[in-house]
Structure formats: structure tokens, C-alpha cells
Design an enzyme around this catalytic site. Sequence first.
Site, PDB file in Angstrom:
ATOM      1  N   LYS A 209       0.858  -1.187   0.000  1.00 22.44           N
ATOM      2  CA  LYS A 209       0.000   0.000   0.000  1.00 22.44           C
ATOM      3  C   LYS A 209       0.890   1.232   0.000  1.00 22.44           C
ATOM      4  O   LYS A 209       1.676   1.438   0.928  1.00 22.44           O
ATOM      5  CB  LYS A 209      -0.917   0.003   1.216  1.00 22.44           C
ATOM      6  CG  LYS A 209      -1.870   1.205   1.250  1.00 22.44           C
ATOM      7  CD  LYS A 209      -2.779   1.139   2.466  1.00 22.44           C
ATOM      8  CE  LYS A 209      -3.714   2.347   2.526  1.00 22.44           C
ATOM      9  NZ  LYS A 209      -4.591   2.310   3.713  1.00 22.44           N
TER      10      LYS A 209
ATOM     11  N   LYS B 266      -2.324  -1.541  -3.537  1.00 21.35           N
ATOM     12  CA  LYS B 266      -3.156  -0.335  -3.488  1.00 21.35           C
ATOM     13  C   LYS B 266      -2.252   0.886  -3.570  1.00 21.35           C
ATOM     14  O   LYS B 266      -1.265   0.952  -2.822  1.00 21.35           O
ATOM     15  CB  LYS B 266      -3.952  -0.316  -2.177  1.00 21.35           C
ATOM     16  CG  LYS B 266      -4.906   0.871  -2.039  1.00 21.35           C
ATOM     17  CD  LYS B 266      -5.634   0.819  -0.700  1.00 21.35           C
ATOM     18  CE  LYS B 266      -6.601   1.997  -0.566  1.00 21.35           C
ATOM     19  NZ  LYS B 266      -7.297   2.015   0.735  1.00 21.35           N
TER      20      LYS B 266
END
Length: 326
Positions: free
Chosen positions: A197, A249
Site C-alpha cells: 500500500k 493499493k
Amino acid sequence: MSFPHHRPRRLRTTPAMRRLTAEHRVAPADLILPAFIREGLSEPNPIASMPGVVQHTTDTLKRAAAEAVELGVGGIMLFGIPETRDAEGSASLDPDGVLNKAIRDVRAEVGDSLVVMSDVCLDEFTDHGHCGVLDSEGYVDNDATLEIYAKMAVAQADAGAHVLGPSGMMDGQIGVIRQALEEAGHVNTAVVAYAAKYASAFYGPFREAVDSQLKGDRRTYQMDAANRREAIQEVELDLAEGADMVMVKPAMSYLDILADVADMSPVPVAAYQISGEYAMIEAAAANGWIDRRAAITESVLGIRRAGANLVLTYWASEIAGWLRES
């Protein structure tokens, strides 16, 4: 021999031919719908920077979940916004708090017909907006945060979540959560690791969606956009700690990372098409600059092509409806 013996255009001649020879497809079961519920609302609250997305009430969230089941969507990822916040995010542990109650309500509505997923993170619950508790210097305390994550995970599993999504990027979070779940008897509760992420400029609309109180940034714990190899290290660590699925992400600016992870992962790989990606396409389409449906479809197909088995997208139910039509 090459041309004229080889004419790749032969496999592009008709829609039926293109469908037959397509290398990648999107199916409703590949899609996960992120959904927000805000405590204290009497009606859904539109999110200005994400046209078409709302902060739900209990009733509208249950309807959205039921619609997702009807359309064949694979899962729903729940995010809760409490009325009261504090430095430790204590509302996250309340069995009757907004997120834990939402999990119970959605499970009561859809049972096992939809994979109910929930966000294990403190950013929505803290008055400073960070994903963990702060030390005396204002630095996010990794290990103190893990203690809370373990309790959050058990509370959400108690509420009925099928899958937990620890999104805070604390070192060791998957192992601590897995151990806590095992000790609490939740041996079948799965964990999707937000393994890679990145600190991204494209999270802006999400912060409106969760009424974020963040001051500063999250660059001391989310990954640096310049780094590629580091993502594999993060994924390997989460796999070793017991992750059942791993996630990249954002999706859009990190398709190379997604492809790298998909090439090495022995477990399903998810990618999150985040709020900024959604907002840009909606804004361009609203101005007539792009074909909205074609752009949405292409963007999600690109994420699947890069290697995602699962795609979190705010268009999940709409795309599923289109696929049903066709």
C-alpha cells in the site's frame, strides 16, 4: 513467413470473434464493493468528490449489500465513520460501534451469499487521522498499534466478518492479527493483507468519504511511490505471517507492482481501484471528455490484465449490472 500469412486482424473482425479470443475477462464475482457507513445519519450522505457514492445509513447499506448479492458481486468491504473519535480510536473496539454493528447487520441481511469484508485500521476512528496511535513525539507507534489491531480483528470476527482487511501498513500486523484470531477461535476468518500500500496523492476523495481528521501525511508507514522491489519484500513478509490474500493499493499507478506480485504470489491477489481513480474518470466523463462506460470497463479490465484476481472498485455493482445486460 510473416505478412500476408500472418494477419493478427483476423481475430478482431467481429465482436463475437473478439469475445472468443479475449485473453482476460471481468466477471461480477471478481469485484468487491467498498462501502461507507456513518454513525448518526438519517439518510444517505452524498460524497461530493465521488459522484454516485454515499455514506450509508444502516438501511441503505443493507440494500446495497442485497443488491450486490442479486448482481453476483463477489464481496463488500465495509468502512465505518463514528460520531466520536479519540487519540486511541477506542470506538473501533465497541461491539455496538458503527463498523461492528454494520458487519452484523450486513451478515444478517445476506448471510454467506456475499463475502463480507471489513477494514481493520484506526484512521477513521482517531481524532488525529493516523492509522495508529501516536507516541510522545507524534510518531505512529507500530507495536502499540498492533495491540489494538489484534482486538479490532477479534471484534470484527465476532461480529461476523468473513474477511478482515488490515490496511494500516504496520510491520507485523498480519502475524499479530492471525494469532489473535486463532486464540479467539476464529480459525476460518480470512485475512487479506494490504501488503503493498503506497502513500499516494490519489487518496484525496477517500478522506472526504471517511471525514478524515488527518494532519500531515502517512509516509512513515505507507510505501514510497519510487520503490518497486520493496513491494515483493512486503508481500513475502505478509505471506509468511499467514495472509490468505494479498493486495496492491492503489491500482492505476501501480500496475507494474501488481504484475510483479501476481507473478510470485501463491494466494489470490487483489487490487484497489481507489477514490482518486474513480473521481478522475467521473469528472472527465461529466465534462464529456471520455466515454464513461467504456473508460470504466477498460480501467477495470486493465487491472485484471495486470494480474488481479479481485478488484475493489466503487463501480462494482454498476459493472455487474452491465455484465448481466450483455
